[in-house]
Scaffold this active site. Sequence first.
Site, PDB file in Angstrom:
ATOM      1  N   GLU A  50       0.024  -7.159 -18.287  1.00  0.00           N
ATOM      2  CA  GLU A  50       0.662  -8.397 -18.730  1.00  0.00           C
ATOM      3  C   GLU A  50      -0.349  -9.279 -19.449  1.00  0.00           C
ATOM      4  O   GLU A  50      -1.132  -9.980 -18.816  1.00  0.00           O
ATOM      5  CB  GLU A  50       1.279  -9.174 -17.549  1.00  0.00           C
ATOM      6  CG  GLU A  50       2.484  -8.510 -16.922  1.00  0.00           C
ATOM      7  CD  GLU A  50       3.155  -9.401 -15.881  1.00  0.00           C
ATOM      8  OE1 GLU A  50       2.884 -10.630 -15.869  1.00  0.00           O
ATOM      9  OE2 GLU A  50       3.950  -8.869 -15.078  1.00  0.00           O
ATOM     10  N   GLU A 105       2.175  -7.417  -8.342  1.00  0.00           N
ATOM     11  CA  GLU A 105       1.270  -8.523  -7.995  1.00  0.00           C
ATOM     12  C   GLU A 105       1.256  -8.787  -6.487  1.00  0.00           C
ATOM     13  O   GLU A 105       1.261  -9.941  -6.036  1.00  0.00           O
ATOM     14  CB  GLU A 105       1.650  -9.789  -8.773  1.00  0.00           C
ATOM     15  CG  GLU A 105       1.489  -9.647 -10.281  1.00  0.00           C
ATOM     16  CD  GLU A 105       1.654 -10.961 -11.031  1.00  0.00           C
ATOM     17  OE1 GLU A 105       2.122 -11.943 -10.427  1.00  0.00           O
ATOM     18  OE2 GLU A 105       1.306 -11.005 -12.220  1.00  0.00           O
TER      19      GLU A 105
END
Length: 711
Positions: free
Chosen positions: A260, A189
């Site tokens: 995710e 991320e």
Amino acid sequence: MVSGRGGACWIILAMFLVLSAAGAGGATAEKGVTYDGRSLIIDGQRKLLFSGSIHYPRSTPEMWPSLIKKAKEGGLDVIQTYVFWNLHEPKLGQYDFSGRNDLVRFIKEIRSQGLYVCLRIGPFVEAEWNYGGLPFWLRDIPGMVYRTDNEPFKFQMRKFTSKIVNLMKSEGLFASQGGPIILSQIENEYANVQRAFREKGASYVKWAGKMAVGLQTGVPWIMCKQPDAPDPVINTCNGMQCGETFPGPNSPNKPKMWTEDWTSFFQVYGAPPYIRSAEDIAFHAALFVAKKGSYINYYMFHGGTNFGRTSSSYFITGYYDQAPLDEYGLLRQPKYGHLKELHAAIKSTSNPLLHGKQTILSLGPMQQAYVFEDARSGCVAFLVNNDARQVTQIQFRNNAYSLRPKSIAILQNCKTLIYETAKVNVPKNMRVTTPVQVFNVPDKWEVFRETIPTFSGTSLKVNALLEHTKLTKDKTDYLWYTLRFKPNSPCTKPSLFIESSGHVVHVFVNNALAGSGHGSRDIRAVKIQVPVRLINGQNNISILSGMVGLPDSGAYMERKSYGLTKAQISCDGTKTIDLSRSQWGYSVGLLGEKVRLHQWSNLNRVKWSTNNAGLIKNHPLAWYKTMFDEPSGNGPVGLNMESMGKGEMWVNGESIGRYWVSFLTPSGHPSQSIYHIPRAFLKPSGNLLVVLEEEGGDPLGISLNTISVVG
């Protein structure tokens, strides 16, 4: 509420076929893993894969086989895990792959059960894990700036990433070697912080991708939430609604992947759990597949436990307890079963999904059909109702369908209903906590009270308030700030003001607790003003600064500072004496920590007190110990700590994590009351329980419980 045929018989048959055809636990070395714009390609075959995150250090090796077995039975093909740098290299150049850190053993267990692995090396992982997985010793390397085009960081990152890759290669675990690892991840991320590093952020992304690919694992690399992931690295999505929010990979030659899919959300002290319904998870997973997604990973499928001091700032010890497998590894229904049926339905239609031509049709103002069809593979349709209301008489290929609110119906052969995301067939179960022993006999407890350090007893003295972690190096949560104070003139109604960028503050004046305060995940600074009792002459002021984990994310983490930033004494409510530049004495950690009081071999290094209930209760900074026998059976075990305040627990020398039951949610309940004791930590009799209590609680209210589910 969709017309058509199908039903329970089809679901049972489909789930049997899916489980029979689950991943072989490894690819052939000759073909390995590649990809195209539709999916990953394993052994020359396109694959539609369901994955689940299970983090090896958040459970025990004894739990791994059962967790993986339940994941496979739930229709998963892949187990996804991070690699935790600060676990494996706690000191520069010293590595640990033992016990819960045995990554190789974990991956081999996955392989033995016929599943694949996605290895998220990072080595920055976030994951609500202490310091995002980065070792704290990095901060002491000259010139260090984390996660940017910085040579000291890149050197250490390359070294650790190479260490993990070479370890996997030495065990033959990459799919290119016939092993189960089909994907690896570099970074995590990074787009969330990239702008803070300006041009060095972009160059770091390119470097990280090139470095990873250059390690020649023979399997694809991914970067999650990274739109500018350099070829051939695949950029993927994280979130709850990737079917709606993800624009897709940055190349038509890369598959659409969701690394995710959050089955719940993290929980911090002072906050209630986040409940995400089975219907919502299923809807967005089905929508992602309908929009050509071919890989979905549930984060988490089993969250587990943040043992020891591994949780990040303010995060509770239980992790993603609302996942399909709860903290203890028990099925959470209907979430587990409803997703299992979804996987079976989608797998039964994988041929047209992976090989058919997609057509999108409008069925109404908020309704669409996603159709995949070709002559050889057959046909499957996803009828989507985005409306919050039920719709009836939707026409599709000469059949009428009724769609529940916010639901997706999957039609096999573009006709027969086999699954609807808003229709749950699996009954809800309930977790039951059964007390088997209450530790309410005073004579069974012994207590040791921490000595409150004074200025004269400290070896480090500085005319400044020093930063907390500069001294602790994250080896302990605690740092003492001590001071001698003698009023130059009479001071009536004295009060002490403390400001801290740490998490918790306990103020002691002349060895007595004067007051405490804490922050939260949303309120970063601690500010307290407490009345104090001063004596004529010299006063000893001792302030304990406490941390509840280091942050797991953010730019320039190496620059963040913690601990006391201001100290003032006020007299009469008007006169203020600034103590910040006075001479302070420092002591790192607690005495009980220094002698490792939680271990059997060190119990005799202090003098324990026994006897009556009055001696035991409500002591701040007290260590308690008692003995207990293992409950019968083989189900999960937990401690109910609701009668205590804040601290840490050990069983037979193993930390089962921090507790903080005094930090209540808005509804007045602890965020977590029950704390998991893995069976692997226990022996049949004579188990040692040691509790460190910061605030003052009643250990006579602690209970040992078994955990089960009914329904």
